[in-house]
Design a protein around this motif. Structure first.
Motif, mmCIF file in Angstrom:
data_model
loop_
_atom_site.group_PDB
_atom_site.id
_atom_site.type_symbol
_atom_site.label_atom_id
_atom_site.label_comp_id
_atom_site.label_asym_id
_atom_site.label_seq_id
_atom_site.Cartn_x
_atom_site.Cartn_y
_atom_site.Cartn_z
ATOM 1 N N THR A 28 0.759 -1.221 -0.026
ATOM 2 C CA THR A 28 0.056 -0.126 -0.142
ATOM 3 C C THR A 28 0.841 1.389 0.077
ATOM 4 N N TRP A 29 1.902 1.296 0.723
ATOM 5 C CA TRP A 29 3.045 2.425 0.536
ATOM 6 C C TRP A 29 3.413 2.567 -0.881
ATOM 7 N N GLU A 30 3.617 1.324 -1.617
ATOM 8 C CA GLU A 30 3.944 1.605 -3.056
ATOM 9 C C GLU A 30 3.042 2.182 -3.754
ATOM 10 N N GLN A 31 1.833 2.057 -3.471
ATOM 11 C CA GLN A 31 0.662 2.652 -4.320
ATOM 12 C C GLN A 31 0.756 4.106 -4.073
ATOM 13 N N VAL A 32 1.085 4.542 -2.739
ATOM 14 C CA VAL A 32 1.224 5.910 -2.515
ATOM 15 C C VAL A 32 2.329 6.430 -3.293
ATOM 16 N N ASP A 33 3.351 5.886 -3.174
ATOM 17 C CA ASP A 33 4.636 6.242 -3.965
ATOM 18 C C ASP A 33 4.447 6.334 -5.428
ATOM 19 N N ASP A 34 3.591 5.719 -5.916
ATOM 20 C CA ASP A 34 3.425 5.543 -7.401
ATOM 21 C C ASP A 34 2.665 6.794 -7.834
ATOM 22 N N GLU A 35 1.700 7.249 -6.942
ATOM 23 C CA GLU A 35 0.930 8.442 -7.263
ATOM 24 C C GLU A 35 1.745 9.612 -7.084
ATOM 25 N N LEU A 36 2.656 9.534 -5.980
ATOM 26 C CA LEU A 36 3.645 10.680 -5.879
ATOM 27 C C LEU A 36 4.420 11.058 -7.085
ATOM 28 N N ARG A 37 5.035 9.984 -7.479
ATOM 29 C CA ARG A 37 6.050 9.851 -8.666
ATOM 30 C C ARG A 37 5.510 10.389 -9.975
ATOM 31 N N ARG A 38 4.159 10.204 -10.121
ATOM 32 C CA ARG A 38 2.986 10.704 -11.062
ATOM 33 C C ARG A 38 3.074 12.128 -10.895
ATOM 34 N N ARG A 39 2.790 12.557 -9.577
ATOM 35 C CA ARG A 39 2.759 13.959 -9.523
ATOM 36 C C ARG A 39 4.134 14.681 -9.911
ATOM 37 N N HIS A 40 5.258 14.120 -9.504
ATOM 38 C CA HIS A 40 6.607 14.634 -9.842
ATOM 39 C C HIS A 40 6.991 14.535 -11.130
ATOM 40 N N ASP A 41 6.328 13.719 -12.015
ATOM 41 C CA ASP A 41 6.469 13.956 -13.271
ATOM 42 C C ASP A 41 5.565 14.885 -13.986
ATOM 43 N N LEU A 42 4.729 15.156 -13.490
ATOM 44 C CA LEU A 42 3.616 16.348 -14.118
ATOM 45 C C LEU A 42 4.135 17.891 -13.599
ATOM 46 N N VAL A 43 4.676 17.968 -12.497
ATOM 47 C CA VAL A 43 5.210 19.305 -11.995
ATOM 48 C C VAL A 43 5.888 20.078 -13.122
ATOM 49 N N PRO A 44 7.158 19.325 -13.556
ATOM 50 C CA PRO A 44 7.763 20.295 -14.517
ATOM 51 C C PRO A 44 6.954 20.779 -15.829
ATOM 52 N N ASN A 45 5.861 20.015 -16.187
ATOM 53 C CA ASN A 45 5.027 20.455 -17.306
ATOM 54 C C ASN A 45 4.240 21.741 -16.882
ATOM 55 N N LEU A 46 3.973 21.728 -15.534
ATOM 56 C CA LEU A 46 2.903 22.611 -15.054
ATOM 57 C C LEU A 46 3.960 23.808 -15.095
ATOM 58 N N LEU A 47 5.009 23.891 -14.384
ATOM 59 C CA LEU A 47 5.889 24.906 -14.198
ATOM 60 C C LEU A 47 6.077 25.559 -15.646
ATOM 61 N N ALA A 48 6.396 24.792 -16.656
ATOM 62 C CA ALA A 48 6.661 25.079 -18.236
ATOM 63 C C ALA A 48 5.558 26.174 -18.722
ATOM 64 N N VAL A 49 4.553 25.620 -18.336
ATOM 65 C CA VAL A 49 3.068 26.586 -18.726
ATOM 66 C C VAL A 49 3.116 27.698 -18.129
ATOM 67 N N VAL A 50 3.236 27.757 -16.541
ATOM 68 C CA VAL A 50 3.208 29.029 -15.816
ATOM 69 C C VAL A 50 4.428 29.881 -16.422
ATOM 70 N N ARG A 51 5.408 29.322 -16.475
ATOM 71 C CA ARG A 51 6.590 30.497 -17.065
ATOM 72 C C ARG A 51 6.209 30.764 -18.401
ATOM 73 N N GLY A 52 5.816 30.129 -19.321
ATOM 74 C CA GLY A 52 5.343 30.587 -20.384
ATOM 75 C C GLY A 52 4.180 31.634 -20.571
ATOM 76 N N ARG A 53 3.331 31.524 -19.691
ATOM 77 C CA ARG A 53 2.234 32.319 -19.734
ATOM 78 C C ARG A 53 2.247 33.655 -18.980
ATOM 79 N N THR A 54 3.371 33.565 -18.024
ATOM 80 C CA THR A 54 3.389 34.910 -17.151
ATOM 81 C C THR A 54 4.709 35.697 -17.610
ATOM 82 N N ARG A 55 4.378 36.941 -17.194
ATOM 83 C CA ARG A 55 5.412 37.931 -17.540
ATOM 84 C C ARG A 55 6.781 37.638 -16.878
ATOM 85 N N PRO A 56 7.971 37.687 -17.404
ATOM 86 C CA PRO A 56 9.221 37.506 -16.591
ATOM 87 C C PRO A 56 9.529 38.525 -15.566
ATOM 88 N N ALA A 57 8.641 39.686 -15.504
ATOM 89 C CA ALA A 57 8.783 40.690 -14.684
ATOM 90 C C ALA A 57 7.825 40.456 -13.456
#
Length: 197
Positions: A40-69
């Motif tokens: 059951t901890w492996e199930q938790v860990d699998d979901e957390l790894r999925r989240r880790h994999d998605l966060v960089p994509n989210l950050l790229a979208v946020v960086r691309g749509r917000t002003r550098p300033a």
């Protein structure tokens, strides 16, 4: 051999056989519960790894749509980057991992708050899809954590009872750590009870 000696020997064999069967059953039950906790901890860990994999994509979208300033967005992104690095580097100990994941959840909530103030992001379908997916992952991770904590409670209850506790000590089945909340919600962040929310 005398009938009394045969009867005493038969009683001794039955007692030894019964005790052996009981010890075997207690041993297998404890190891089964221990493996269930690990799975059951492996199930938790699998979901957390999925989240880790998605966060960089989210950050790229946020960086691309917000002003550098935009200092607020940049600070929120930097906080998420640091929290993600800490979550990925967290050791295997469940309390340490849960604390790092909770910090990542808090950083993501802060980022969502900043991002919600940007009309371009609120209208961006990729941002909305990533946010929904991260929310779904958080829900699945929370459900898996609750199941994990329930299994930890079952194992620890079995370990605390006599005579299964004696077998647990003999074969080295140790206490399992419950996972505290993985969410940034302050109503649940401090809960660290077996099977708690």
């Amino acid at each position: 051999m005398e009938p009394a000696a045969v009867a005493a020997l038969a009683v001794l064999v039955v007692l030894l056989g019964g005790t052996t069967l009981w010890l075997y059953g207690a041993y297998n039950g404890l190891l089964g519960l221990r493996r269930l906790v690990e799975r059951t901890w492996e199930q938790v860990d699998d979901e957390l790894r999925r989240r880790h994999d998605l966060v960089p994509n989210l950050l790229a979208v946020v960086r691309g749509r917000t002003r550098p300033a935009d200092a607020g967005a940049a600070a929120a992104v930097d906080t998420v980057v640091a929290a993600l690095a800490a979550a990925r580097a967290a050791g295997p100990a469940v309390p340490e991992r849960a604390a790092a994941e909770r910090a990542l959840s808090q950083a993501l909530e802060s980022l969502f708050g900043v991002a919600d103030r940007h009309p371009a992001l609120r209208a961006e379908e990729s941002y909305l899809a990533l946010r929904r997916e991260l929310t779904d992952i958080q829900g699945r991770a929370t459900a898996a954590r609750r199941l994990y904590n329930a299994n930890v409670s079952r194992l620890d209850t079995r370990r605390a009872t006599f005579p299964a506790g004696v077998v647990a000590r003999l074969v080295g089945v140790r206490h399992a750590e419950a996972a505290g909340s993985l969410s940034a919600d302050p109503r649940t962040a401090g809960i660290d009870v077996h099977g708690g929310a």
